[in-house]
Write an enzyme that holds these catalytic residues in place. Structure first.
Site, mmCIF file in Angstrom:
data_model
loop_
_atom_site.group_PDB
_atom_site.id
_atom_site.type_symbol
_atom_site.label_atom_id
_atom_site.label_comp_id
_atom_site.label_asym_id
_atom_site.label_seq_id
_atom_site.Cartn_x
_atom_site.Cartn_y
_atom_site.Cartn_z
ATOM 1 N N HIS A 160 -7.565 -33.398 22.642
ATOM 2 C CA HIS A 160 -8.112 -34.403 23.172
ATOM 3 C C HIS A 160 -7.544 -35.044 24.252
ATOM 4 C CE1 HIS A 160 -9.459 -38.742 22.087
ATOM 5 N NE2 HIS A 160 -8.672 -39.085 23.112
ATOM 6 N N GLU A 161 -6.004 -34.938 24.548
ATOM 7 C CA GLU A 161 -5.571 -35.367 25.768
ATOM 8 C C GLU A 161 -5.851 -34.232 26.996
ATOM 9 O OE1 GLU A 161 -4.141 -38.135 25.811
ATOM 10 O OE2 GLU A 161 -4.350 -38.517 23.729
ATOM 11 N N HIS A 164 -8.863 -35.408 28.597
ATOM 12 C CA HIS A 164 -8.626 -36.388 29.626
ATOM 13 C C HIS A 164 -8.186 -35.682 31.078
ATOM 14 C CE1 HIS A 164 -9.684 -39.581 27.034
ATOM 15 N NE2 HIS A 164 -8.532 -39.683 26.107
ATOM 16 N N HIS A 170 -13.247 -41.389 27.202
ATOM 17 C CA HIS A 170 -13.787 -41.481 25.713
ATOM 18 C C HIS A 170 -15.312 -41.710 25.841
ATOM 19 C CE1 HIS A 170 -9.702 -43.104 24.985
ATOM 20 N NE2 HIS A 170 -9.653 -41.777 24.538
HETATM 21 ZN ZN LIG Z 1 -8.097 -40.334 24.479
#
Ligand SMILES: [Zn+2]
Length: 192
Positions: A160-161, A164, A170
């Protein structure tokens, strides 16, 4: 991690990445997901927090004026390299989770996380407090925090990170969001 095997980018970098890599909090939901882990980092007034949307480092307003692109550059072979430094504070399971996350990106995209060797722009992954990252390439060294609690449920939060880092916001913040979902504004916690 080895040398790039594919000479061209397999589609993923031009438009979108494979579905399985979409950052969704549901992937890591359960006893401790990102909002729960980062709760202590969000101040009483979330508008002044250094994080936005729970785990994204607030972009500098100066930066928006000074750079034209926060994409990681694609080389002539179609490969996008993201140099990384990994903190020596990580234990072996955490280290493995990070390396497996790198490998997962490599399997389905043209992204290659490569060991830092003096490149101008790079990520520094270290166990600060909480799980967070900036979005895209910030320029110079950029911190990705993955605290021990971020590894409690495997590498989901790591992926997830890293999404980014690669420039993804998101899904619920997409410009075309309202064409697909209805937002129940009254259900949103202050600051989110
Ligand atoms: Zn996030």
């Amino acid at each position: 991690l080895g040398a790039p095997s594919a000479p061209t980018c397999p589609g993923a970098c031009s438009t979108s990445v494979a579905e399985g890599l979409t950052p969704e909090h549901s992937q890591v939901s359960g006893d401790k997901d990102i909002p729960a882990i980062n709760q202590g980092l969000i101040s009483e007034t979330p508008e002044s927090s250094f994080l936005v949307e729970g785990d994204i480092i607030r972009p500098s307003p100066f930066r928006l004026l000074s750079v034209t692109s926060n994409k990681w550059p694609k080389n002539i072979g179609g490969i996008v390299e993201v140099p990384f430094l990994l903190s020596s504070k990580y234990d072996e399971p955490s280290r493995q989770a990070i390396l497996e996350a790198f490998a997962e990106f490599e399997r389905s995209t043209c992204i290659r996380f490569v060991a830092y060797q003096g490149q101008r722009d790079f990520i520094s992954i270290l166990p600060m407090s909480g799980c967070f990252s900036g979005v895209g390439r910030s320029g110079g060294m950029q911190v990705v925090s993955l605290a021990p609690t971020c590894f409690q449920k495997g590498r989901g939060i790591v992926l997830h990170e890293l999404m980014h880092v690669l420039g993804f916001w998101h899904e619920h913040a997409r410009a075309d969001r309202d064409r697909y979902i209805r937002v129940n504004w009254n259900e949103i916690l202050p600051g989110f």
